[in-house]
Motif scaffolding. Structure first.
Motif, PDB file in Angstrom:
ATOM      1  N   ARG A 159       1.568   3.980  -3.091  1.00 62.07           N
ATOM      2  CA  ARG A 159       1.345   5.423  -2.917  1.00 62.07           C
ATOM      3  C   ARG A 159       2.577   6.210  -3.354  1.00 62.07           C
ATOM      4  O   ARG A 159       2.475   7.241  -4.021  1.00 62.07           O
ATOM      5  CB  ARG A 159       1.022   5.704  -1.453  1.00 62.07           C
TER       6      ARG A 159
ATOM      7  N   SER B 203       0.820  -1.202   0.000  1.00 62.65           N
ATOM      8  CA  SER B 203       0.000   0.000   0.000  1.00 62.65           C
ATOM      9  C   SER B 203       0.858   1.257   0.000  1.00 62.65           C
ATOM     10  O   SER B 203       0.608   2.202  -0.755  1.00 62.65           O
ATOM     11  CB  SER B 203      -0.922  -0.009   1.227  1.00 62.65           C
TER      12      SER B 203
ATOM     13  N   ILE C  75      -0.685  14.124   0.717  1.00 63.63           N
ATOM     14  CA  ILE C  75      -1.565  13.805  -0.407  1.00 63.63           C
ATOM     15  C   ILE C  75      -2.591  14.916  -0.617  1.00 63.63           C
ATOM     16  O   ILE C  75      -2.872  15.313  -1.753  1.00 63.63           O
ATOM     17  CB  ILE C  75      -2.264  12.449  -0.179  1.00 63.63           C
TER      18      ILE C  75
ATOM     19  N   TYR D 200       7.703   8.905   4.052  1.00 60.61           N
ATOM     20  CA  TYR D 200       6.857   7.748   4.353  1.00 60.61           C
ATOM     21  C   TYR D 200       7.594   6.668   5.138  1.00 60.61           C
ATOM     22  O   TYR D 200       7.068   6.123   6.127  1.00 60.61           O
ATOM     23  CB  TYR D 200       6.315   7.150   3.052  1.00 60.61           C
TER      24      TYR D 200
END
Length: 452
Positions: free
Chosen positions: A24, A20, A434, A43
């Motif tokens: 992204r 996941s 995001i 991240y």
């Protein structure tokens, strides 16, 4: 968890969780290497804490020394640390494939209608916002990597060398490593006590590595054998089945060579690729090379994906297949022979790179490389900022220096407004990344529609 992970206890992701996050990253990896490294740092290190700072920088140092796209290889390395070869394959493919699919679609549109300005306009806001992401990462990496005056001096020297003197990237990195090792061996107090800390083994020596991250001669032979077959097997088959002069066979050989010599990232080799593709092979026109570069800069994934545009046009125009099928075949050949070698470099070398974290003089050498990488990222950030904020950037020679000189009349106020707003949102209010990127993209599209 069957084996010890190279991350903090409790922070190890499942394969689906890693999928996941890497998906992204692949979808949001705009802005060239600087933006992509920034995104991964945010991240993997800051938000999820799957990798510690030292291990992330250590992996980045190795990837910067390799031919090929350093950000894609860093993603592969990170996935390999978390889940072995399957994790590395997953992370590397997720980093490349979203941008490749988008670029192939845009190239097809270019072949059909010959105009892609509207697409570039829609991505305008996103590209401007990446400036803020790059700045945020540069600030954070600098604070953690530049621990002493000698590290700062190396970073500044690396920036000047690559930005203004045109010194080859590998020479800068190797020079920094030599300086770091020499300073350590001569027991320089400023460098040894402080600058080597970020990449020394002290902070992670008690964290055992899983079996796949430990050197093994049998595993090395197996990995090298498999990936060499995957690399050269299709190459030989294309030459045998189609002949040496067929455009797909020529592209396979050409992009294989590019995969082995693209030290310093895409920018270091684009001039050579353009010269060969345009003047020698005639696959595309000079202005089309610039169109491909513009598309690659405004789509996710490594900038080296511009080669997909080149391979598509060449095969669409010079193969006996229907242009659509020929172009797709050319794009597939380009992708295969550009990125298969990247997996070879990581899976074969990473276990040995991990072991040198325990060797102090090598740790000191890599600490200096880390400092130099900060300078290189700063150069990429400046280059990216100049080309986002100004429509025309010239260069002037002043003695041995080549200085960028943006045309002030070409300043793009709309891009500056979006970049400033994104910077305030990220740096001051720590807004969701995001959300910031999506709003910036919408703002860019709105500005395009109203003619700003």
């Amino acid at each position: 968890m069957p084996e010890t992970s190279p991350v903090a206890p409790g922070a190890h992701p499942t394969l689906s969780e890693a999928f996941s996050v890497f998906a992204r990253i692949g979808l949001l990896s705009f802005g060239g290497p600087a933006g992509q490294i920034a995104l991964m740092h945010r991240y993997l290190v800051e938000e999820h804490k799957w990798l510690d700072e030292g291990r992330f920088l250590h992996a980045l140092n190795y990837c910067m020394l390799l031919p090929g796209p350093e950000a894609m290889q860093l993603a592969t390395y990170a996935g390999w640390l978390l889940h072995g070869v399957r994790g590395g394959l997953m992370a590397g493919l997720l980093f490349v494939l979203p941008g490749a699919v988008v670029l192939v679609a845009l190239t097809m549109a270019y072949m059909l209608v010959g105009e892609v300005a509207i697409v570039q306009g829609l991505l305008f806001g996103l590209k401007a916002a990446v400036l803020a992401v790059v700045l945020e990462a540069l600030i954070k990496v600098s604070r953690r990597a530049l621990k002493g005056p000698s590290a700062v001096a190396i970073a500044v020297a690396a920036f000047v060398a690559i930005a203004f003197l045109g010194i080859a990237f590998p020479a800068i990195i190797l020079g920094a490593a030599l300086i770091g090792a020499v300073l350590h061996l001569f027991r320089s107090p400023g460098f040894r006590r402080r600058d080597a800390t970020p990449v020394s083994a002290d902070a992670v020596a008690d964290t055992p590595l899983p079996s796949w991250a430990r050197p093994s001669l049998s595993r090395l032979v197996s990995i090298v054998s498999v990936w060499l077959v995957l690399w050269f097997g299709p190459l030989l088959l294309l030459h045998a089945a189609l002949g040496e002069r067929h455009v797909l066979a020529v592209e396979a050989s050409f992009f294989s060579k590019m995969a082995a010599v693209t030290f310093g990232g895409a920018y270091a080799v684009l001039a050579y690729v353009a010269q060969q593709a345009v003047e020698v092979h005639g696959w595309l026109r000079p202005d089309e090379m610039l169109t491909g570069l513009g598309l690659a800069e405004t789509t996710p994934g490594p900038l080296i994906l511009v080669l997909v545009f080149v391979g598509y046009l060449g095969a669409a125009r010079f193969s006996a297949l229907d242009p659509l099928l020929g172009g797709l075949a050319g794009a597939l050949v380009t992708l295969w022979f550009t990125f298969v070698p990247c997996f070879l470099w990581i899976f074969a070398g990473a276990p040995y790179v991990e072991t040198v974290r325990n060797v102090r003089w090598l740790a000191a050498a890599l600490a200096a490389v880390t400092a130099a990488v900060v300078g290189v990222i700063a150069n990429l950030a400046v280059w990216f900022a100049l080309h986002v904020l100004f429509g025309e950037v010239n260069a002037y020679a002043v003695g041995p220096f080549d200085l960028p000189a943006p045309d002030l009349a070409s300043f793009d106020a709309a891009a500056a407004v979006i970049a400033l707003a994104a910077g305030i949102a990220l740096l001051r209010f720590h807004a969701n990344l995001i959300a910031v990127l999506m709003l910036s993209a919408l703002a860019g599209a709105a500005m395009l529609l109203v003619g700003i």
